[in-house]
Design a protein around this motif. Structure first.
Motif, PDB file in Angstrom:
ATOM      1  N   GLY A 174      37.003  31.528   9.860  1.00  0.00           N
ATOM      2  CA  GLY A 174      37.760  32.075  10.970  1.00  0.00           C
ATOM      3  C   GLY A 174      37.240  33.444  11.336  1.00  0.00           C
ATOM      4  N   TYR A 175      37.916  34.077  12.269  1.00  0.00           N
ATOM      5  CA  TYR A 175      37.507  35.415  12.687  1.00  0.00           C
ATOM      6  C   TYR A 175      38.751  36.213  13.078  1.00  0.00           C
ATOM      7  CZ  TYR A 175      38.172  33.778  17.511  1.00  0.00           C
ATOM      8  OH  TYR A 175      38.711  33.289  18.675  1.00  0.00           O
ATOM      9  N   GLY A 176      38.655  37.503  12.869  1.00  0.00           N
ATOM     10  CA  GLY A 176      39.734  38.398  13.251  1.00  0.00           C
ATOM     11  C   GLY A 176      39.348  39.200  14.473  1.00  0.00           C
ATOM     12  N   ILE A 177      40.323  39.507  15.305  1.00  0.00           N
ATOM     13  CA  ILE A 177      40.119  40.307  16.509  1.00  0.00           C
ATOM     14  C   ILE A 177      40.777  41.665  16.295  1.00  0.00           C
ATOM     15  CG2 ILE A 177      40.606  40.507  18.971  1.00  0.00           C
ATOM     16  CD1 ILE A 177      40.641  37.452  19.088  1.00  0.00           C
ATOM     17  N   ALA A 178      39.978  42.712  16.305  1.00  0.00           N
ATOM     18  CA  ALA A 178      40.491  44.063  16.066  1.00  0.00           C
ATOM     19  C   ALA A 178      41.385  44.507  17.220  1.00  0.00           C
ATOM     20  CB  ALA A 178      39.333  45.037  15.892  1.00  0.00           C
ATOM     21  N   CYS A 179      42.491  45.113  16.883  1.00  0.00           N
ATOM     22  CA  CYS A 179      43.431  45.613  17.889  1.00  0.00           C
ATOM     23  C   CYS A 179      43.170  47.088  18.180  1.00  0.00           C
ATOM     24  CB  CYS A 179      44.866  45.421  17.399  1.00  0.00           C
ATOM     25  SG  CYS A 179      45.347  43.694  17.186  1.00  0.00           S
ATOM     26  N   GLY A 180      43.632  47.527  19.327  1.00  0.00           N
ATOM     27  CA  GLY A 180      43.568  48.942  19.678  1.00  0.00           C
ATOM     28  C   GLY A 180      42.244  49.431  20.222  1.00  0.00           C
ATOM     29  N   LEU A 181      41.265  48.536  20.380  1.00  0.00           N
ATOM     30  CA  LEU A 181      39.929  48.968  20.799  1.00  0.00           C
ATOM     31  C   LEU A 181      39.700  48.751  22.293  1.00  0.00           C
ATOM     32  CD1 LEU A 181      37.717  47.634  17.860  1.00  0.00           C
ATOM     33  CD2 LEU A 181      38.976  49.786  18.045  1.00  0.00           C
ATOM     34  N   HIS A 182      38.807  49.563  22.858  1.00  0.00           N
ATOM     35  CA  HIS A 182      38.353  49.421  24.241  1.00  0.00           C
ATOM     36  C   HIS A 182      37.698  48.038  24.401  1.00  0.00           C
ATOM     37  CE1 HIS A 182      36.600  50.750  28.074  1.00  0.00           C
ATOM     38  NE2 HIS A 182      35.500  50.129  27.677  1.00  0.00           N
ATOM     39  N   PRO A 183      37.861  47.334  25.527  1.00  0.00           N
ATOM     40  CA  PRO A 183      38.529  47.758  26.760  1.00  0.00           C
ATOM     41  C   PRO A 183      39.995  47.324  26.865  1.00  0.00           C
ATOM     42  CG  PRO A 183      37.310  45.752  27.182  1.00  0.00           C
ATOM     43  CD  PRO A 183      37.068  46.094  25.725  1.00  0.00           C
ATOM     44  N   HIS A 184      40.440  46.387  26.004  1.00  0.00           N
ATOM     45  CA  HIS A 184      41.790  45.852  26.153  1.00  0.00           C
ATOM     46  C   HIS A 184      42.847  46.665  25.415  1.00  0.00           C
ATOM     47  CE1 HIS A 184      40.164  42.274  28.069  1.00  0.00           C
ATOM     48  NE2 HIS A 184      39.323  42.122  27.062  1.00  0.00           N
ATOM     49  N   ALA A 239      43.645  64.504  22.520  1.00  0.00           N
ATOM     50  CA  ALA A 239      44.455  65.715  22.467  1.00  0.00           C
ATOM     51  C   ALA A 239      45.792  65.510  23.180  1.00  0.00           C
ATOM     52  CB  ALA A 239      43.689  66.873  23.115  1.00  0.00           C
ATOM     53  N   ARG A 240      45.763  64.836  24.330  1.00  0.00           N
ATOM     54  CA  ARG A 240      47.017  64.570  25.042  1.00  0.00           C
ATOM     55  C   ARG A 240      47.919  63.649  24.233  1.00  0.00           C
ATOM     56  NH1 ARG A 240      43.437  64.175  29.443  1.00  0.00           N
ATOM     57  NH2 ARG A 240      43.459  61.893  29.284  1.00  0.00           N
ATOM     58  N   MET A 241      47.332  62.605  23.622  1.00  0.00           N
ATOM     59  CA  MET A 241      48.125  61.657  22.859  1.00  0.00           C
ATOM     60  C   MET A 241      48.809  62.334  21.684  1.00  0.00           C
ATOM     61  SD  MET A 241      48.653  59.568  20.125  1.00  0.00           S
ATOM     62  CE  MET A 241      47.172  59.920  19.187  1.00  0.00           C
ATOM     63  N   ALA A 242      48.120  63.228  21.016  1.00  0.00           N
ATOM     64  CA  ALA A 242      48.655  63.868  19.808  1.00  0.00           C
ATOM     65  C   ALA A 242      49.414  65.156  20.102  1.00  0.00           C
ATOM     66  CB  ALA A 242      47.517  64.163  18.827  1.00  0.00           C
ATOM     67  N   GLY A 243      49.545  65.505  21.374  1.00  0.00           N
ATOM     68  CA  GLY A 243      50.275  66.718  21.710  1.00  0.00           C
ATOM     69  C   GLY A 243      49.442  67.974  21.659  1.00  0.00           C
ATOM     70  N   GLY A 244      48.100  67.810  21.548  1.00  0.00           N
ATOM     71  CA  GLY A 244      47.216  68.971  21.519  1.00  0.00           C
ATOM     72  C   GLY A 244      46.855  69.384  22.924  1.00  0.00           C
ATOM     73  N   GLN A 245      45.990  70.364  23.027  1.00  0.00           N
ATOM     74  CA  GLN A 245      45.544  70.861  24.328  1.00  0.00           C
ATOM     75  C   GLN A 245      44.116  70.388  24.574  1.00  0.00           C
ATOM     76  OE1 GLN A 245      47.535  72.505  26.461  1.00  0.00           O
ATOM     77  NE2 GLN A 245      49.130  72.119  24.952  1.00  0.00           N
ATOM     78  N   PRO A 280      47.776  51.160  26.848  1.00  0.00           N
ATOM     79  CA  PRO A 280      47.035  52.248  27.495  1.00  0.00           C
ATOM     80  C   PRO A 280      45.986  52.813  26.536  1.00  0.00           C
ATOM     81  CG  PRO A 280      49.422  52.594  27.612  1.00  0.00           C
ATOM     82  CD  PRO A 280      49.183  51.504  26.619  1.00  0.00           C
ATOM     83  N   PRO A 281      44.882  53.332  27.051  1.00  0.00           N
ATOM     84  CA  PRO A 281      43.826  53.860  26.172  1.00  0.00           C
ATOM     85  C   PRO A 281      44.226  55.120  25.423  1.00  0.00           C
ATOM     86  CG  PRO A 281      43.321  54.311  28.477  1.00  0.00           C
ATOM     87  CD  PRO A 281      44.497  53.386  28.468  1.00  0.00           C
ATOM     88  N   ASP A 282      45.257  55.823  25.890  1.00  0.00           N
ATOM     89  CA  ASP A 282      45.634  57.092  25.251  1.00  0.00           C
ATOM     90  C   ASP A 282      46.876  56.970  24.367  1.00  0.00           C
ATOM     91  OD1 ASP A 282      47.300  56.589  27.349  1.00  0.00           O
ATOM     92  OD2 ASP A 282      47.336  58.643  28.124  1.00  0.00           O
ATOM     93  N   VAL A 283      47.229  55.731  23.993  1.00  0.00           N
ATOM     94  CA  VAL A 283      48.388  55.508  23.122  1.00  0.00           C
ATOM     95  C   VAL A 283      47.942  54.700  21.915  1.00  0.00           C
ATOM     96  CG1 VAL A 283      50.653  54.428  22.889  1.00  0.00           C
ATOM     97  CG2 VAL A 283      50.054  55.630  25.006  1.00  0.00           C
ATOM     98  N   VAL A 284      48.254  55.188  20.723  1.00  0.00           N
ATOM     99  CA  VAL A 284      47.929  54.480  19.496  1.00  0.00           C
ATOM    100  C   VAL A 284      49.183  53.784  18.981  1.00  0.00           C
ATOM    101  CG1 VAL A 284      47.135  54.688  17.112  1.00  0.00           C
ATOM    102  CG2 VAL A 284      46.077  56.078  18.908  1.00  0.00           C
ATOM    103  N   VAL A 285      49.152  52.471  18.954  1.00  0.00           N
ATOM    104  CA  VAL A 285      50.287  51.687  18.463  1.00  0.00           C
ATOM    105  C   VAL A 285      50.055  51.385  16.981  1.00  0.00           C
ATOM    106  CG1 VAL A 285      51.526  49.487  18.645  1.00  0.00           C
ATOM    107  CG2 VAL A 285      50.766  50.685  20.720  1.00  0.00           C
ATOM    108  N   PRO A 286      50.964  51.760  16.102  1.00  0.00           N
ATOM    109  CA  PRO A 286      50.773  51.493  14.670  1.00  0.00           C
ATOM    110  C   PRO A 286      51.134  50.057  14.311  1.00  0.00           C
ATOM    111  CG  PRO A 286      52.852  52.639  15.006  1.00  0.00           C
ATOM    112  CD  PRO A 286      52.187  52.546  16.359  1.00  0.00           C
ATOM    113  N   ASN A 287      50.635  49.603  13.179  1.00  0.00           N
ATOM    114  CA  ASN A 287      51.021  48.301  12.653  1.00  0.00           C
ATOM    115  C   ASN A 287      52.409  48.413  12.035  1.00  0.00           C
ATOM    116  OD1 ASN A 287      48.382  46.706  12.864  1.00  0.00           O
ATOM    117  ND2 ASN A 287      47.732  48.549  11.800  1.00  0.00           N
TER     118      ASN A 287
END
Length: 291
Positions: free
Chosen positions: A85-95, A283-289, A145-152
């Motif tokens: 089988g194969y696994g599909i990595a989540c959270g990666l560009h472009p989807h 930086a925007r995602m984590a609240g940095g500048q 969205p590309p600027d949001v990290v969704v945790p497992n």
């Protein structure tokens, strides 16, 4: 049995290559649904070292081996001829894939729980890719969205609902495991992962935790993040930079480390504009500048 396994491996590779053509980064999986290649560091002697995410250049780093490069995919499967089988990595560009795993645990109705969440928080599950699991469950594929990290998470959203986000993976359709095959649900094969409804996305992303670190630990951490970016292969460069930058800003060393991360990313082949945009998003995602 050996002939059957070879057929399963050949089919898994074919499905993995097809997924990669759609921009989905993949790794080979065994019949247990775990990464087929064991860690090259499992027998390393000495005290515990910072985890390697592929910087050593060898295979066996799980989801960090995920790629859309057909040559690397073939090499990964050649190194794991027992993969079925194969696994599909989540959270990666472009989807920026988010997987909603509706399980079939005894005493739970995960589909009903998701419908209840949708009614309570006023969102609708869009028409999207659905994968049927051997146990009777379903995987819903959504795009984030590309600027949001969704945790497992496991059953945090509701009993029986697991979430696969950054650092996680979904078993791809066409895979065979010890319990059966994963198949695309009828009528969804032609679809692309639908955008995650904003109300659901808010449920998937808990508020970031405040982290504290000493100067010495921050220095070691920062050096490790820079090396992580430098070890990126083609197809991983932007993702690795984004991941490392997010960790840096969450740890409070983002502004100080940004120039080194930028230089490392440019060294791997990203343009200055690409690298700078990725750092700004982190930086925007984590609240940095973002600069």
């Amino acid at each position: 049995m050996a002939s059957t396994d070879r057929q399963a491996t050949t089919l898994a590779l074919a499905h993995a290559l097809s997924a990669a053509e759609r921009g989905l980064a993949v790794i080979p999986l065994s019949r247990t649904k775990l990464p087929a290649l064991r860690s090259p560091h499992r027998d390393d002697p000495g005290p515990a070292a910072p985890p390697c995410h592929g910087e050593c250049g060898r295979y066996g780093h799980g989801v960090y081996d995920a790629t859309t490069d057909p040559r690397r995919i073939r090499a990964l499967f050649a190194a794991a001829p027992w993969a079925t089988g194969y696994g599909i990595a989540c959270g990666l560009h472009p989807h920026h894939l988010i997987g909603i795993d509706l399980d079939t645990k005894p005493g739970t109705d995960s589909s009903a729980a998701l419908r209840e969440l949708a009614l309570r928080h006023l969102f609708t599950i869009p028409e999207t890719v659905v994968v049927l699991t051997p146990s009777g469950g379903r995987h819903l594929w959504l795009s984030g969205p590309p600027d949001v990290v969704v945790p497992n998470s496991a059953s945090r959203l509701a009993p029986g609902i697991d979430v696969r986000g950054a650092g996680g993976y979904l078993v791809g359709p066409g895979s065979r495991t010890g319990h059966g095959a994963y198949d695309m649900a009828p009528g969804t094969a032609h679809l692309a992962p639908a955008p995650c409804p904003p109300a659901l996305l808010r449920l998937l992303t808990p508020p970031p935790r405040t982290r504290h670190s000493t100067p010495s630990s921050a220095g070691r951490h920062g050096q490790g993040l820079v090396h992580f970016v430098l070890a990126a292969h083609e197809g991983q460069r932007n993702t690795r930079l984004y991941w490392a930058a997010c960790r840096a800003y969450e740890s409070g060393i983002g502004p100080a480390l940004a120039p080194a991360l930028l230089a490392a990313a440019i060294h791997t082949g990203l343009t200055h504009h690409e690298a700078h945009s990725t750092l700004a998003s982190a930086a925007r995602m984590a609240g940095g500048q973002g600069g």
